[in-house]
Write a protein that holds these residues in place. Structure first.
Motif, PDB file in Angstrom:
ATOM      1  N   LYS A 278       0.837  -1.109   0.079  1.00  0.00           N
ATOM      2  CA  LYS A 278       0.050  -0.028   0.067  1.00  0.00           C
ATOM      3  C   LYS A 278       0.846   1.166   0.084  1.00  0.00           C
ATOM      4  CE  LYS A 278      -4.182   2.018   2.343  1.00  0.00           C
ATOM      5  NZ  LYS A 278      -4.918   1.885   3.316  1.00  0.00           N
ATOM      6  N   GLY A 279       1.982   1.036   0.788  1.00  0.00           N
ATOM      7  CA  GLY A 279       2.824   2.279   0.630  1.00  0.00           C
ATOM      8  C   GLY A 279       3.917   2.107  -0.501  1.00  0.00           C
ATOM      9  N   MET A 280       4.176   1.202  -1.222  1.00  0.00           N
ATOM     10  CA  MET A 280       4.919   1.290  -2.198  1.00  0.00           C
ATOM     11  C   MET A 280       4.190   1.745  -3.404  1.00  0.00           C
ATOM     12  SD  MET A 280       6.782  -2.384  -1.660  1.00  0.00           S
ATOM     13  CE  MET A 280       7.894  -2.548  -3.191  1.00  0.00           C
ATOM     14  N   VAL A 281       2.924   1.481  -3.672  1.00  0.00           N
ATOM     15  CA  VAL A 281       2.196   1.992  -4.728  1.00  0.00           C
ATOM     16  C   VAL A 281       1.885   3.584  -4.796  1.00  0.00           C
ATOM     17  CG1 VAL A 281       1.009  -0.098  -5.123  1.00  0.00           C
ATOM     18  CG2 VAL A 281      -0.025   1.850  -3.690  1.00  0.00           C
ATOM     19  N   LYS A 282       2.331   4.049  -3.869  1.00  0.00           N
ATOM     20  CA  LYS A 282       2.319   5.723  -3.667  1.00  0.00           C
ATOM     21  C   LYS A 282       3.433   6.389  -4.693  1.00  0.00           C
ATOM     22  CE  LYS A 282       0.376   5.931   0.808  1.00  0.00           C
ATOM     23  NZ  LYS A 282       0.845   6.546   2.390  1.00  0.00           N
ATOM     24  N   ASN A 283       4.559   5.572  -5.025  1.00  0.00           N
ATOM     25  CA  ASN A 283       5.296   5.936  -6.045  1.00  0.00           C
ATOM     26  C   ASN A 283       4.871   5.768  -7.277  1.00  0.00           C
ATOM     27  OD1 ASN A 283       7.685   6.140  -7.846  1.00  0.00           O
ATOM     28  ND2 ASN A 283       9.084   4.945  -6.450  1.00  0.00           N
ATOM     29  N   HIS A 284       4.415   7.114  -7.882  1.00  0.00           N
ATOM     30  CA  HIS A 284       3.750   7.030  -9.211  1.00  0.00           C
ATOM     31  C   HIS A 284       4.328   6.535 -10.353  1.00  0.00           C
ATOM     32  CE1 HIS A 284       6.059  10.634  -9.461  1.00  0.00           C
ATOM     33  NE2 HIS A 284       5.865  10.635 -10.844  1.00  0.00           N
ATOM     34  N   CYS A 285       5.812   6.425 -10.325  1.00  0.00           N
ATOM     35  CA  CYS A 285       6.811   5.880 -11.240  1.00  0.00           C
ATOM     36  C   CYS A 285       6.497   4.223 -11.380  1.00  0.00           C
ATOM     37  CB  CYS A 285       8.140   6.200 -11.132  1.00  0.00           C
ATOM     38  SG  CYS A 285       8.577   7.979 -11.193  1.00  0.00           S
ATOM     39  N   LEU A 286       6.052   3.684 -10.327  1.00  0.00           N
ATOM     40  CA  LEU A 286       6.361   2.118 -10.310  1.00  0.00           C
ATOM     41  C   LEU A 286       4.941   1.583 -10.066  1.00  0.00           C
ATOM     42  CD1 LEU A 286       9.473   1.473  -8.114  1.00  0.00           C
ATOM     43  CD2 LEU A 286       9.273   1.323 -10.640  1.00  0.00           C
ATOM     44  N   ALA A 287       3.944   2.596  -9.486  1.00  0.00           N
ATOM     45  CA  ALA A 287       2.643   1.945  -9.239  1.00  0.00           C
ATOM     46  C   ALA A 287       2.056   1.149 -10.187  1.00  0.00           C
ATOM     47  CB  ALA A 287       1.644   3.190  -8.814  1.00  0.00           C
ATOM     48  N   LYS A 288       1.819   1.363 -11.550  1.00  0.00           N
ATOM     49  CA  LYS A 288       1.335   0.542 -12.313  1.00  0.00           C
ATOM     50  C   LYS A 288       1.900  -1.071 -12.460  1.00  0.00           C
ATOM     51  CE  LYS A 288       0.022   2.591 -16.283  1.00  0.00           C
ATOM     52  NZ  LYS A 288       0.102   2.965 -17.935  1.00  0.00           N
ATOM     53  N   SER A 289       3.176  -0.942 -12.284  1.00  0.00           N
ATOM     54  CA  SER A 289       3.845  -2.443 -12.398  1.00  0.00           C
ATOM     55  C   SER A 289       3.578  -3.103 -11.059  1.00  0.00           C
ATOM     56  CB  SER A 289       5.409  -2.014 -12.654  1.00  0.00           C
ATOM     57  OG  SER A 289       5.708  -1.301 -14.028  1.00  0.00           O
ATOM     58  N   ILE A 290       3.652  -2.296 -10.110  1.00  0.00           N
ATOM     59  CA  ILE A 290       3.424  -2.908  -8.773  1.00  0.00           C
ATOM     60  C   ILE A 290       2.117  -3.494  -8.525  1.00  0.00           C
ATOM     61  CG2 ILE A 290       3.347  -2.584  -6.260  1.00  0.00           C
ATOM     62  CD1 ILE A 290       5.460  -0.604  -6.747  1.00  0.00           C
ATOM     63  N   ASN A 291       0.967  -3.045  -9.156  1.00  0.00           N
ATOM     64  CA  ASN A 291      -0.239  -3.439  -9.027  1.00  0.00           C
ATOM     65  C   ASN A 291      -0.562  -4.522 -10.316  1.00  0.00           C
ATOM     66  OD1 ASN A 291      -1.585  -1.517  -7.129  1.00  0.00           O
ATOM     67  ND2 ASN A 291      -1.661  -0.040  -8.546  1.00  0.00           N
ATOM     68  N   ASP A 292       0.237  -4.412 -11.422  1.00  0.00           N
ATOM     69  CA  ASP A 292       0.114  -5.471 -12.154  1.00  0.00           C
ATOM     70  C   ASP A 292       0.777  -6.957 -11.789  1.00  0.00           C
ATOM     71  OD1 ASP A 292      -0.397  -6.613 -14.610  1.00  0.00           O
ATOM     72  OD2 ASP A 292       1.221  -5.870 -15.706  1.00  0.00           O
ATOM     73  N   VAL A 293       1.629  -6.798 -11.034  1.00  0.00           N
ATOM     74  CA  VAL A 293       2.408  -8.027 -10.536  1.00  0.00           C
ATOM     75  C   VAL A 293       1.530  -8.728  -9.433  1.00  0.00           C
ATOM     76  CG1 VAL A 293       4.234  -7.094  -8.669  1.00  0.00           C
ATOM     77  CG2 VAL A 293       4.709  -9.039 -10.054  1.00  0.00           C
ATOM     78  N   ALA A 294       0.800  -7.971  -8.684  1.00  0.00           N
ATOM     79  CA  ALA A 294      -0.107  -8.599  -7.772  1.00  0.00           C
ATOM     80  C   ALA A 294       0.429  -9.268  -6.405  1.00  0.00           C
ATOM     81  CB  ALA A 294      -1.001  -9.536  -8.661  1.00  0.00           C
ATOM     82  N   TRP A 295       1.527  -8.699  -5.881  1.00  0.00           N
ATOM     83  CA  TRP A 295       2.090  -9.513  -4.735  1.00  0.00           C
ATOM     84  C   TRP A 295       1.207  -9.748  -3.551  1.00  0.00           C
ATOM     85  CZ3 TRP A 295       6.227  -5.157  -4.887  1.00  0.00           C
ATOM     86  CH2 TRP A 295       7.071  -5.410  -5.848  1.00  0.00           C
ATOM     87  N   THR A 296       0.522  -8.872  -3.186  1.00  0.00           N
ATOM     88  CA  THR A 296      -0.491  -9.128  -2.184  1.00  0.00           C
ATOM     89  C   THR A 296      -1.630 -10.398  -2.522  1.00  0.00           C
ATOM     90  OG1 THR A 296      -0.821  -6.824  -1.679  1.00  0.00           O
ATOM     91  CG2 THR A 296      -2.288  -8.193  -0.794  1.00  0.00           C
ATOM     92  N   LEU A 297      -2.132 -10.638  -3.843  1.00  0.00           N
ATOM     93  CA  LEU A 297      -2.896 -11.574  -4.130  1.00  0.00           C
ATOM     94  C   LEU A 297      -2.152 -12.943  -4.036  1.00  0.00           C
ATOM     95  CD1 LEU A 297      -5.317 -12.767  -5.302  1.00  0.00           C
ATOM     96  CD2 LEU A 297      -4.456 -12.141  -7.666  1.00  0.00           C
ATOM     97  N   PHE A 298      -0.793 -12.931  -4.286  1.00  0.00           N
ATOM     98  CA  PHE A 298       0.119 -14.285  -4.421  1.00  0.00           C
ATOM     99  C   PHE A 298       0.334 -14.598  -2.992  1.00  0.00           C
ATOM    100  CE2 PHE A 298       4.582 -15.635  -4.272  1.00  0.00           C
ATOM    101  CZ  PHE A 298       4.452 -16.893  -4.620  1.00  0.00           C
ATOM    102  N   ARG A 299       0.302 -13.515  -1.872  1.00  0.00           N
ATOM    103  CA  ARG A 299       0.705 -14.095  -0.809  1.00  0.00           C
ATOM    104  C   ARG A 299      -0.495 -14.622   0.028  1.00  0.00           C
ATOM    105  NH1 ARG A 299       2.757  -9.745   4.244  1.00  0.00           N
ATOM    106  NH2 ARG A 299       2.132 -11.154   6.004  1.00  0.00           N
ATOM    107  N   ARG A 300      -1.938 -14.201  -0.478  1.00  0.00           N
ATOM    108  CA  ARG A 300      -3.244 -14.509  -0.061  1.00  0.00           C
ATOM    109  C   ARG A 300      -3.203 -16.135  -0.274  1.00  0.00           C
ATOM    110  NH1 ARG A 300      -7.359 -10.117  -1.697  1.00  0.00           N
ATOM    111  NH2 ARG A 300      -6.959  -8.478  -0.275  1.00  0.00           N
TER     112      ARG A 300
END
Length: 405
Positions: A278-300
């Motif tokens: 949630k804090g990492m996606v505040k970086n607007h340069c990487l937010a799209k790539s972070i949301n696309d990789v879906a780390w939180t979903l993988f952890r669930r």
């Protein structure tokens, strides 16, 4: 709690009735939020008070009375879930915004409890018996529901998605464990270059589902604004756009499920990074790539299959795992552009593999020490390419997706 999802097949008038039931659910939830906001401080508004308020709404509004009484209660439970989350954030002194309950504008589901519906003896049709006019609809999908008694079905939800309407059943059963095929130990370092790199040196490719579909999505988005507002062609263009996003979402879910299952089936210990996404996606340069990789979903899904296969999963602090040498423990400073770890001790590894080994070592320490992680299991079943994230349910508690929409 297991969630089974089926595609609903009916007539246009039945779909309109489902839409009306969904709008009524949104109305009840928003009225409950307003009731809580306007209540005086000395009044104690809790879950029971909101359920009683739904009864008052049924007496005041005819269209609310047409909805099943338990469905009305489920709508107020959604409001209470938002209120209770706000109270919990305040008590825990969560930094930043406390998620004050908001009025809903885009509700897409209506939820029934143990009344207001009845399954056909063949369990291939379901009839909704309230006065909204939904009546009997067909259920399309695998017939897993045949193996469970009707009494074990605790919730029934109708969901509107971009490609049609779905019916979800929350079945109260115990998740059966399965045996692992191996007893390895693995550390995972997630990233954007690769989906993850493990401590064995394997790199799982990042599928980049959104990036691959982005051109087509942008094209369909532009087509929306070329159509006149209020016209049928604009509605069709919006539906086409929504379907593109739905397809990407399902691809991410299926990919995360498949990878997490394989990892837990082959290992008795899995250590991964406890990232603040949630804090990492505040970086607007990487937010799209972070949301696309879906780390939180993988952890669930890792935590779910940990219960399924009896695997120990440990979330560790990722601090300095990329800078520390996995061989001698020395700190080797390097920038993000440096992709190879080189230490004076002679250790030379790919940067992410070195981090994964450090994560595994931290996971072993946590497992053997006092800070052992307790995973939360979830249970799902996928039918007709249904979204898995919407089907997540805890092992011992009713699905939060069925109480917080």
């Amino acid at each position: 709690m297991l969630v089974l999802e089926y595609k609903v097949k009916g007539k246009q008038q039945q779909y309109r009735a489902i839409d009306e039931a969904i709008r009524t659910t949104q109305f009840i939830r928003n009225k409950a939020i307003r009731y809580w906001i306007d209540a005086p401080r000395e009044a104690k508004i809790n879950r029971i008070a909101l359920n009683n308020y739904s009864t008052a709404l049924r007496k005041e509004f005819k269209f609310v009375k047409e909805l099943n009484s338990m469905a009305c209660q489920a709508a107020t439970e959604r409001a209470w879930s938002a209120i209770d989350r706000f109270y919990g954030n305040c008590k825990s002194k969560k930094p930043g915004k406390k998620e004050f309950p908001r009025f809903q504008k885009d509700n897409r589901s209506v939820e029934y409890k143990t009344s207001g519906w009845s399954l056909h003896p063949t369990k291939r049709r379901i009839t909704f018996t309230d006065d909204k006019g939904i009546s009997e609809v067909r259920l399309l999908g695998k017939w897993d529901i045949h193996t469970y008694p009707v009494k074990s079905i605790k919730r029934v939800r109708l969901v509107r998605k971009a490609d049609g309407y779905y019916c979800q059943f929350a079945v109260d059963i115990e998740v059966k464990p399965e045996s692992r095929t191996a007893d390895g130990e693995l550390g995972l370092d997630v990233g954007l270059e690769f989906f993850y790199s493990d401590s064995n040196g394997h790199h799982e490719e990042n599928p980049r589902f959104f990036r691959k579909a982005e051109k087509a999505i942008k094209h369909t988005q532009r087509q929306i604004y070329k159509k006149e507002k209020g016209k049928n062609q604009r509605r069709i263009a919006r539906l086409r756009y929504a379907k593109k996003h739905l397809r990407v979402s399902r691809q991410r879910n299926e990919h995360a499920l498949r990878i997490a299952r394989n990892v837990c089936k082959l290992n008795s210990l899995v250590a991964y990074e406890a990232l603040n996404v949630k804090g990492m996606v505040k970086n607007h340069c990487l937010a799209k790539s972070i949301n696309d990789v879906a780390w939180t979903l993988f952890r669930r899904w890792l935590e779910y299959f940990a219960i399924k296969f009896g695997t120990t999963v440990v979330a560790v602090n990722p601090r300095m795992t990329s800078q520390k040498c996995s061989d001698c423990g020395a700190i080797v400073k390097k920038s993000l552009s440096t992709r190879t770890h080189k230490c004076a001790c002679g250790c030379q590894l790919q940067r992410d593999v070195n981090a994964a080994i450090n994560i595994l070592n931290l996971g072993k320490q946590a497992r053997d020490g006092q800070s052992r992680s307790n995973a939360t299991g979830v249970a799902t079943s996928t039918l007709l390419g249904a979204s898995l994230v919407e089907q997540v349910a805890t092992a011992n508690v009713e699905s939060p997706g069925f109480t917080n929409k």
